[in-house]
Design a protein around this motif. Structure first.
Motif, PDB file in Angstrom:
ATOM      1  N   GLN A   1      -7.888   0.958  -1.999  1.00 41.76           N
ATOM      2  CA  GLN A   1      -6.912   0.281  -2.860  1.00 41.76           C
ATOM      3  C   GLN A   1      -7.267  -1.183  -3.110  1.00 41.76           C
ATOM      4  OE1 GLN A   1      -3.506   1.139  -0.226  1.00 41.76           O
ATOM      5  NE2 GLN A   1      -2.586   2.309  -1.897  1.00 41.76           N
TER       6      GLN A   1
ATOM      7  N   SER B   1       0.825  -1.205   0.000  1.00 43.55           N
ATOM      8  CA  SER B   1       0.000   0.000   0.000  1.00 43.55           C
ATOM      9  C   SER B   1       0.861   1.259   0.000  1.00 43.55           C
ATOM     10  CB  SER B   1      -0.912   0.000   1.229  1.00 43.55           C
ATOM     11  OG  SER B   1      -1.605   1.226   1.349  1.00 43.55           O
TER      12      SER B   1
ATOM     13  N   LYS C   1      -2.188   4.275 -10.046  1.00 45.63           N
ATOM     14  CA  LYS C   1      -3.541   3.869  -9.685  1.00 45.63           C
ATOM     15  C   LYS C   1      -3.641   2.362  -9.436  1.00 45.63           C
ATOM     16  CE  LYS C   1      -5.599   5.395 -13.328  1.00 45.63           C
ATOM     17  NZ  LYS C   1      -6.744   5.672 -14.261  1.00 45.63           N
TER      18      LYS C   1
ATOM     19  N   LYS D   1       1.231   4.215  -2.953  1.00 45.55           N
ATOM     20  CA  LYS D   1       1.046   5.648  -2.683  1.00 45.55           C
ATOM     21  C   LYS D   1       2.266   6.453  -3.110  1.00 45.55           C
ATOM     22  CE  LYS D   1      -2.194   4.925   1.140  1.00 45.55           C
ATOM     23  NZ  LYS D   1      -2.394   4.977   2.602  1.00 45.55           N
ATOM     24  N   ASP D   2       3.447   5.935  -2.799  1.00 47.62           N
ATOM     25  CA  ASP D   2       4.681   6.637  -3.173  1.00 47.62           C
ATOM     26  C   ASP D   2       4.846   6.717  -4.688  1.00 47.62           C
ATOM     27  OD1 ASP D   2       5.217   6.956  -0.522  1.00 47.62           O
ATOM     28  OD2 ASP D   2       6.831   5.460  -0.424  1.00 47.62           O
TER      29      ASP D   2
END
Length: 372
Positions: free
Chosen positions: A292, A263, A272, A267-268
């Motif tokens: 997610q 996760s 998508k 994000k980093d």
């Protein structure tokens, strides 16, 4: 997109289009009410649980086992003794402490406890044991090492096959035509998910004439990407990054808390990419990652532990291995929650048809790690 826990719990209950479609035609493990709330047959009955090193807050198999144990204890009106292992070195001492505490039914959570459970069962023939994801077969003869051990097993390749198909469909819709997976430890309870996943992707390609690729696991070679443990740490994040770097639309982290590392990596990356959850309905178990989670590949450990403990309390302990399948609802897919409205048209119907064929035996989902 932020999704509240309340919304998730409602979605898990009323998303009839998916839940009814994918529930399976076999009956689930017996519910707690099967005992009628009666006291245990033995007044000294004491159920106990020992986690593996992932701990009871892993949002995965340890937590699911604890939920099942707590449910059984509440039904029976008894106090369950539950001990958490901080490391692999704790298994023997934790089991010894449960035996000293007069436990009459001890459930070990996970493959890594197999040797400790086997040794304890041999040394304590009057105590009943359950072991999740293992036969407790140190002798290698294909059966538990003692008659007071009940293996609690899951043919999760079946559910992961459906998850792989869904992942491929999502990736084809997104246009990347690539999905990936990585595991914690390279052990059968992990690789069985990965086997089913890549075969489900292949099935989608066969049915649709597409070329969705899967990376991170080679079923034929039984080799792929692993972190070496189940901890959410830099190693897990680097492993996730190596999969994400290959341009996947969906990533399937198999190994309890390593989903947190995946996760964070997503994000980093600013991509998508979506994830598949493992063991529990992860969108419900951890709402912080719900936006997610496309879908989760579940094994219903809570139901199996609950039933095993209730049976033992009634004096009906049966060492015959329990094997969770699509047919008996021991494994399956969760709801797609907020992703339902975004799925490729007809996907849930296709998944229902695939599930029916697996249950009937028209499709054989095979893994070297499947319970025999």
């Amino acid at each position: 997109m932020t999704i509240s826990l309340t919304k998730k719990l409602i979605g898990a209950t009323v998303a009839a289009g998916v839940i009814v479609a994918l529930a399976g035609c076999g009956s689930a493990p017996a519910p707690a009410s099967s005992t009628g709330g009666a006291k245990p047959a033995d007044a000294n009955f004491k159920p106990c649980l020992v986690s593996d090193s992932g701990g009871f807050n892993d949002k995965s198999f340890n937590e699911s086992a604890k939920i099942g144990m707590d449910k059984a204890a509440k039904t029976l009106g008894v106090k369950a003794l539950e001990v958490e292992s901080k490391s692999d070195n704790d298994y023997k001492s934790n089991i010894d402490s449960l035996i000293a505490g007069k436990c009459t039914m001890i459930v070990g959570v996970g493959f890594k406890l197999d040797a400790a459970i086997a040794d304890a069962a041999i040394a304590n023939p009057k105590v009943n044991f359950g072991i999740i994801d293992s036969l407790a077969d140190k002798n290698g003869d294909g059966k538990p090492d003692a008659p007071n051990i009940k293996p609690i097993l899951f043919d999760t390749a079946q559910a992961a096959y459906l998850g792989g198909y869904a992942a491929a469909a999502w990736s084809a819709q997104e246009g990347g035509n690539k999905v990936g997976t990585f595991g914690g430890m390279k052990i059968p309870p992990v690789t069985i998910f990965m086997d089913g996943f890549v075969d489900g992707v292949k099935k989608y390609d066969e049915d649709k004439g597409t070329s969705v690729a899967s990376v991170g696991w080679d079923k034929a070679a039984q080799d792929g990407s692993f972190t070496g443990a189940f901890a959410a740490n830099d190693t897990a994040k680097q492993t996730a990054n190596s999969i994400l770097g290959q341009g996947v639309d969906v990533i399937f982290p198999v190994g309890g808390p390593i989903y947190l590392s995946a996760s964070a990596a997503i994000k980093d990356s600013g991509k998508k990419t979506v994830m598949l959850g493992v063991d529990s309905d992860l969108a419900v178990a951890d709402p912080s990652v719900a936006d997610q989670i496309l879908v989760s590949v579940m094994k219903r450990i809570d139901d199996a532990v609950n039933t095993t403990v209730l049976d033992a309390a009634k004096g009906s302990f049966d060492p015959t291995p329990y094997v969770g399948t699509l047919e008996n609802n021991g494994v399956g897919l969760s709801s797609f929650h907020d992703f339902e409205s975004k799925l490729p048209k007809g996907l849930t119907d296709e998944l229902k048809a695939l599930q029916d064929k697996i249950i009937k035996g028209d499709i054989k989902v095979e893994s070297a790690a499947s319970p025999k």
